[in-house]
Design a protein around this motif. Structure first.
Motif, PDB file in Angstrom:
ATOM      1  N   ASN A   4       0.800  -1.222   0.000  1.00  6.35           N
ATOM      2  CA  ASN A   4       0.000   0.000   0.000  1.00  6.35           C
ATOM      3  C   ASN A   4       0.834   1.273   0.000  1.00  6.35           C
ATOM      4  OD1 ASN A   4      -2.503  -1.304  -0.029  1.00  6.35           O
ATOM      5  ND2 ASN A   4      -2.360  -1.694   2.166  1.00  6.35           N
ATOM      6  N   LEU A   5       2.141   1.143  -0.086  1.00  3.81           N
ATOM      7  CA  LEU A   5       3.039   2.292  -0.081  1.00  3.81           C
ATOM      8  C   LEU A   5       2.733   3.210  -1.263  1.00  3.81           C
ATOM      9  CD1 LEU A   5       5.524   3.262   1.571  1.00  3.81           C
ATOM     10  CD2 LEU A   5       6.934   2.193  -0.175  1.00  3.81           C
ATOM     11  N   GLN A   6       2.573   4.512  -0.984  1.00 12.88           N
ATOM     12  CA  GLN A   6       2.255   5.468  -2.037  1.00 12.88           C
ATOM     13  C   GLN A   6       3.419   6.392  -2.370  1.00 12.88           C
ATOM     14  OE1 GLN A   6      -1.341   7.172  -0.385  1.00 12.88           O
ATOM     15  NE2 GLN A   6      -2.558   5.961  -1.815  1.00 12.88           N
ATOM     16  N   VAL A   7       4.322   6.625  -1.415  1.00 11.69           N
ATOM     17  CA  VAL A   7       5.475   7.499  -1.628  1.00 11.69           C
ATOM     18  C   VAL A   7       6.725   6.762  -1.159  1.00 11.69           C
ATOM     19  CG1 VAL A   7       6.570   9.689  -1.009  1.00 11.69           C
ATOM     20  CG2 VAL A   7       4.079   9.577  -1.266  1.00 11.69           C
ATOM     21  N   ILE A  22      11.150  -3.332  -7.746  1.00  9.88           N
ATOM     22  CA  ILE A  22      10.454  -2.112  -7.324  1.00  9.88           C
ATOM     23  C   ILE A  22       9.055  -2.085  -7.951  1.00  9.88           C
ATOM     24  CG2 ILE A  22      11.281  -0.609  -9.186  1.00  9.88           C
ATOM     25  CD1 ILE A  22      11.533   1.594  -6.998  1.00  9.88           C
ATOM     26  N   SER A  23       8.896  -2.755  -9.076  1.00  7.19           N
ATOM     27  CA  SER A  23       7.601  -2.773  -9.766  1.00  7.19           C
ATOM     28  C   SER A  23       6.521  -3.501  -8.966  1.00  7.19           C
ATOM     29  CB  SER A  23       7.736  -3.403 -11.147  1.00  7.19           C
ATOM     30  OG  SER A  23       8.112  -4.747 -11.038  1.00  7.19           O
ATOM     31  N   ARG A  24       6.895  -4.183  -7.909  1.00  7.13           N
ATOM     32  CA  ARG A  24       5.904  -4.823  -7.032  1.00  7.13           C
ATOM     33  C   ARG A  24       5.103  -3.787  -6.243  1.00  7.13           C
ATOM     34  NH1 ARG A  24       9.131  -9.278  -3.791  1.00  7.13           N
ATOM     35  NH2 ARG A  24       8.263 -11.080  -4.816  1.00  7.13           N
ATOM     36  N   LEU A  25       5.612  -2.578  -6.168  1.00  7.77           N
ATOM     37  CA  LEU A  25       4.928  -1.511  -5.434  1.00  7.77           C
ATOM     38  C   LEU A  25       3.872  -0.879  -6.337  1.00  7.77           C
ATOM     39  CD1 LEU A  25       8.099   0.092  -3.800  1.00  7.77           C
ATOM     40  CD2 LEU A  25       6.520  -1.566  -2.777  1.00  7.77           C
ATOM     41  N   ASN A  27       0.949   0.338  -5.914  1.00  9.24           N
ATOM     42  CA  ASN A  27       0.191   1.515  -5.482  1.00  9.24           C
ATOM     43  C   ASN A  27       1.051   2.767  -5.380  1.00  9.24           C
ATOM     44  OD1 ASN A  27      -2.414   0.322  -5.208  1.00  9.24           O
ATOM     45  ND2 ASN A  27      -1.647  -0.749  -3.409  1.00  9.24           N
ATOM     46  N   LEU A  28       2.331   2.636  -5.700  1.00  5.43           N
ATOM     47  CA  LEU A  28       3.244   3.769  -5.581  1.00  5.43           C
ATOM     48  C   LEU A  28       2.852   4.887  -6.538  1.00  5.43           C
ATOM     49  CD1 LEU A  28       5.784   4.224  -3.826  1.00  5.43           C
ATOM     50  CD2 LEU A  28       7.118   3.802  -5.878  1.00  5.43           C
ATOM     51  N   GLU A  29       2.756   6.099  -6.006  1.00  5.38           N
ATOM     52  CA  GLU A  29       2.405   7.274  -6.794  1.00  5.38           C
ATOM     53  C   GLU A  29       3.588   8.214  -6.975  1.00  5.38           C
ATOM     54  OE1 GLU A  29      -1.027   9.142  -5.066  1.00  5.38           O
ATOM     55  OE2 GLU A  29      -2.184   7.279  -5.125  1.00  5.38           O
ATOM     56  N   ASN A  50       0.446   3.489 -11.414  1.00  4.37           N
ATOM     57  CA  ASN A  50      -0.080   4.570 -10.578  1.00  4.37           C
ATOM     58  C   ASN A  50       0.904   5.714 -10.342  1.00  4.37           C
ATOM     59  OD1 ASN A  50      -2.783   3.678 -10.026  1.00  4.37           O
ATOM     60  ND2 ASN A  50      -1.847   1.993  -8.911  1.00  4.37           N
ATOM     61  N   LEU A  51       2.103   5.618 -10.918  1.00  5.48           N
ATOM     62  CA  LEU A  51       3.083   6.683 -10.727  1.00  5.48           C
ATOM     63  C   LEU A  51       2.589   7.991 -11.327  1.00  5.48           C
ATOM     64  CD1 LEU A  51       6.559   5.041 -11.408  1.00  5.48           C
ATOM     65  CD2 LEU A  51       5.735   6.008  -9.269  1.00  5.48           C
ATOM     66  N   THR A  52       2.579   9.029 -10.502  1.00  3.56           N
ATOM     67  CA  THR A  52       2.209  10.371 -10.970  1.00  3.56           C
ATOM     68  C   THR A  52       3.429  11.286 -10.998  1.00  3.56           C
ATOM     69  OG1 THR A  52       1.656  11.152  -8.747  1.00  3.56           O
ATOM     70  CG2 THR A  52      -0.132  10.180 -10.055  1.00  3.56           C
TER      71      THR A  52
END
Length: 90
Positions: A4-7, A22-25, A27-29, A50-52
């Protein structure tokens, strides 16, 4: 565990590479990798839908991979202070 890590801030760590998993994350934004020694981005990042925002300033990148243009939610990309000689955004 970190699903659920976003940052994620890994700046100023003298990293030379970014682990492919790292692509397992998924939900990372926001991915902050500034002030490292990174010279290439792993292609697995293109699956992080989801990367912004990606901060890559102060690294050793010489090119921006074309696949980065496929990150549909990406709104901010900081590539300042690198060794860029070539970039093509799809």
């Amino acid at each position: 565990r970190f699903s659920n890590l976003q940052v994620l801030n890994l700046s100023n760590n003298k990293l030379k590479t970014i682990p492919a998993d790292i692509s397992r994350l998924q939900n990372l934004e926001v991915l902050i990798l500034s002030k490292n020694k990174i010279n290439r981005l792993p292609e697995e990042i293109k699956n992080m839908e989801n990367l912004t925002t990606i901060y890559l300033s102060n690294n050793r990148l010489v090119e921006v991979p074309a696949w980065i243009g496929g990150l549909s939610k990406l709104r901010s990309l900081d590539l300042s202070l690198n060794n860029l000689t070539r970039y093509e955004i799809e």
